[in-house]
Design a protein around this motif. Structure first.
Motif, PDB file in Angstrom:
ATOM      1  N   ASP A 298      -0.192  -8.647  10.741  1.00  0.00           N
ATOM      2  CA  ASP A 298       0.550  -9.884   9.865  1.00  0.00           C
ATOM      3  C   ASP A 298      -0.474 -10.258   8.682  1.00  0.00           C
ATOM      4  OD1 ASP A 298       1.868 -11.855   9.181  1.00  0.00           O
ATOM      5  OD2 ASP A 298       1.565 -13.152  10.918  1.00  0.00           O
ATOM      6  N   ILE A 299      -0.253  -9.526   7.744  1.00  0.00           N
ATOM      7  CA  ILE A 299      -0.887  -9.881   6.363  1.00  0.00           C
ATOM      8  C   ILE A 299       0.053 -10.630   5.325  1.00  0.00           C
ATOM      9  CG2 ILE A 299      -2.629  -8.073   6.574  1.00  0.00           C
ATOM     10  CD1 ILE A 299      -1.166  -6.570   4.375  1.00  0.00           C
ATOM     11  N   GLY A 300       1.594 -10.925   5.705  1.00  0.00           N
ATOM     12  CA  GLY A 300       2.325 -11.670   5.006  1.00  0.00           C
ATOM     13  C   GLY A 300       2.991 -10.703   3.954  1.00  0.00           C
ATOM     14  N   GLY A 301       2.976  -9.340   4.211  1.00  0.00           N
ATOM     15  CA  GLY A 301       3.533  -8.434   3.413  1.00  0.00           C
ATOM     16  C   GLY A 301       4.980  -8.608   3.161  1.00  0.00           C
ATOM     17  N   LYS A 302       5.518  -8.340   1.994  1.00  0.00           N
ATOM     18  CA  LYS A 302       6.897  -8.655   1.688  1.00  0.00           C
ATOM     19  C   LYS A 302       7.402  -7.367   1.152  1.00  0.00           C
ATOM     20  CE  LYS A 302       6.802 -13.005   2.750  1.00  0.00           C
ATOM     21  NZ  LYS A 302       7.606 -13.494   3.917  1.00  0.00           N
ATOM     22  N   THR A 303       6.719  -6.636   0.049  1.00  0.00           N
ATOM     23  CA  THR A 303       7.154  -5.527  -0.678  1.00  0.00           C
ATOM     24  C   THR A 303       6.848  -4.182   0.414  1.00  0.00           C
ATOM     25  OG1 THR A 303       5.263  -4.782  -1.417  1.00  0.00           O
ATOM     26  CG2 THR A 303       6.659  -6.671  -2.685  1.00  0.00           C
ATOM     27  N   PRO A 304       7.867  -3.058   0.139  1.00  0.00           N
ATOM     28  CA  PRO A 304       7.710  -1.909   0.979  1.00  0.00           C
ATOM     29  C   PRO A 304       6.302  -1.522   0.991  1.00  0.00           C
ATOM     30  CG  PRO A 304       9.734  -1.900  -0.251  1.00  0.00           C
ATOM     31  CD  PRO A 304       9.214  -2.851  -0.674  1.00  0.00           C
ATOM     32  N   ALA A 305       5.542  -1.554  -0.102  1.00  0.00           N
ATOM     33  CA  ALA A 305       4.177  -1.061  -0.343  1.00  0.00           C
ATOM     34  C   ALA A 305       3.205  -1.997   0.559  1.00  0.00           C
ATOM     35  CB  ALA A 305       3.598  -1.070  -1.695  1.00  0.00           C
ATOM     36  N   GLU A 306       3.510  -3.563   0.514  1.00  0.00           N
ATOM     37  CA  GLU A 306       2.655  -4.331   1.259  1.00  0.00           C
ATOM     38  C   GLU A 306       2.705  -4.023   2.792  1.00  0.00           C
ATOM     39  OE1 GLU A 306       2.602  -7.867  -1.903  1.00  0.00           O
ATOM     40  OE2 GLU A 306       3.740  -8.087  -0.300  1.00  0.00           O
ATOM     41  N   ILE A 307       4.043  -3.836   2.848  1.00  0.00           N
ATOM     42  CA  ILE A 307       4.211  -3.679   4.567  1.00  0.00           C
ATOM     43  C   ILE A 307       3.668  -2.345   5.119  1.00  0.00           C
ATOM     44  CG2 ILE A 307       6.321  -3.240   6.293  1.00  0.00           C
ATOM     45  CD1 ILE A 307       7.926  -4.959   4.612  1.00  0.00           C
TER      46      ILE A 307
END
Length: 327
Positions: A298-307
């Motif tokens: 759970d790092i707060g990723g939103k974009t496909p790359a962040e996820i």
């Protein structure tokens, strides 16, 4: 001959067989702070070309000099490099520390056939340990099941008395089920982290060469594809389709395997429904608990790359972290 950038023994063997001459340098011991762990390797050609690393800086330069000398006299050597905190940055150690490095010229100290056997076993997904007695310089290869089971499972090289045991596990693998947008950056990150990834999706429009150039694409149904993939303790499985018809068969197959990581995309509510379906299918609470869902840290990723970053981080944590449990 093409090799993974982290397949240092194969690279060194290729250089040797191409007539360049090559030596292998291996970190065998560390004290204090060292940027590369025990078992890290550096391939050095007679021309001074290098691949891999044994530290983060100028130690490589000193090792290259020693390796070229070893190629000339055919003798292995154990080198030790120690630095103070003030000198550490200049030689590539994050802060004061000491490392010992074993240098072996291929074809003389390290027999070509023994190195070839090691490379071939690893390519055949056979875990192998390379033992070397640093007093007598005798060597042998040991396969998983013969000895060092704990070292194989923890991927941990080290000394046992005067004998250094270098663990060479098969390459890491990742099966990505669902050729969705997140899979595009994830497959690249997995490859950079040393995994051999394969993308599984029966939907040809999703798992296409256009969307995933130069990647391994499998269009079989996920349970059939994973059965052929045969996940083992060096394999991660990630389901991303968000479609139970695709994800559930893959999850069921993965739960019956020794894969070290199983992660599934979906919200907490989606996963609760998934858990209910799996329980109804006869899977136990302990089996279902192996699933990392919602997938990723759970790092707060939103974009496909962040996820994808969050997924890759969780996979590595499960592989390397102190809380890893064996399947």
């Amino acid at each position: 001959m093409t090799h993974h950038l982290d397949d240092i023994p194969a690279i060194a063997l290729g250089w040797h067989r191409d007539g360049q001459g090559a030596a292998l340098a291996t970190v065998v011991e560390t004290w204090g702070s060292a940027p590369r762990g025990v078992g890290s390797q550096l391939a050095i050609s007679a021309d001074g070309d290098i691949m891999g690393s044994v530290s983060g800086g100028c130690v490589e330069g000193a090792v290259v000099v020693e390796a070229i000398e070893a190629l000339e006299d055919g003798k292995p050597r154990l080198l030790e490099y120690g630095v103070s905190d003030d000198e550490a940055f200049a030689v590539g150690l994050a802060c004061g520390g000491t490392i010992r490095v074993l240098v072996e010229p291929i074809g003389r100290a390290l027999p070509e056939q023994m190195l070839a056997d090691l490379v071939n076993r690893r390519n055949a997904r056979i875990a192998v340990a390379y033992e070397i007695d640093t007093k007598t310089w005798s060597r042998r290869l040991v396969s998983l099941g013969e000895d060092h089971e704990d070292r194989f499972l923890s991927d941990r090289s080290g000394f046992e008395g005067d004998i250094f045991v270098a663990i060479h596990n098969p390459p890491l693998r990742m099966a990505i089920v669902g050729a969705v947008h997140i899979a595009q950056p994830l497959v690249q990150m997995a490859r950079l982290a040393g995994f051999d990834p394969v993308i599984i999706d029966p939907r040809v429009a999703f798992a296409s060469e256009v969307r995933f150039p130069d990647e391994v694409l499998v269009h079989d149904w996920p349970d059939e594809a994973l059965a052929k993939f045969a996940p083992d303790h060096r394999s991660a499985v990630v389901t991303l389709s968000h479609d139970p018809k695709i994800d559930d068969p893959a999850i069921a197959t993965a739960l019956g395997s020794d894969c070290f990581y199983l992660g599934s995309l979906g919200s907490t509510r989606t996963h609760a429904k998934r858990v209910a379906r799996l329980a109804e299918a006869g899977f136990t609470e302990k089996q279902i608990a192996r699933i990392h869902a919602p997938v990723g840290l759970d790092i707060g990723g939103k974009t496909p790359a962040e996820i994808a970053v969050s997924i890759m981080a969780q996979v590595i944590l499960q592989l390397r972290g102190p809380k890893r449990t064996q399947p």
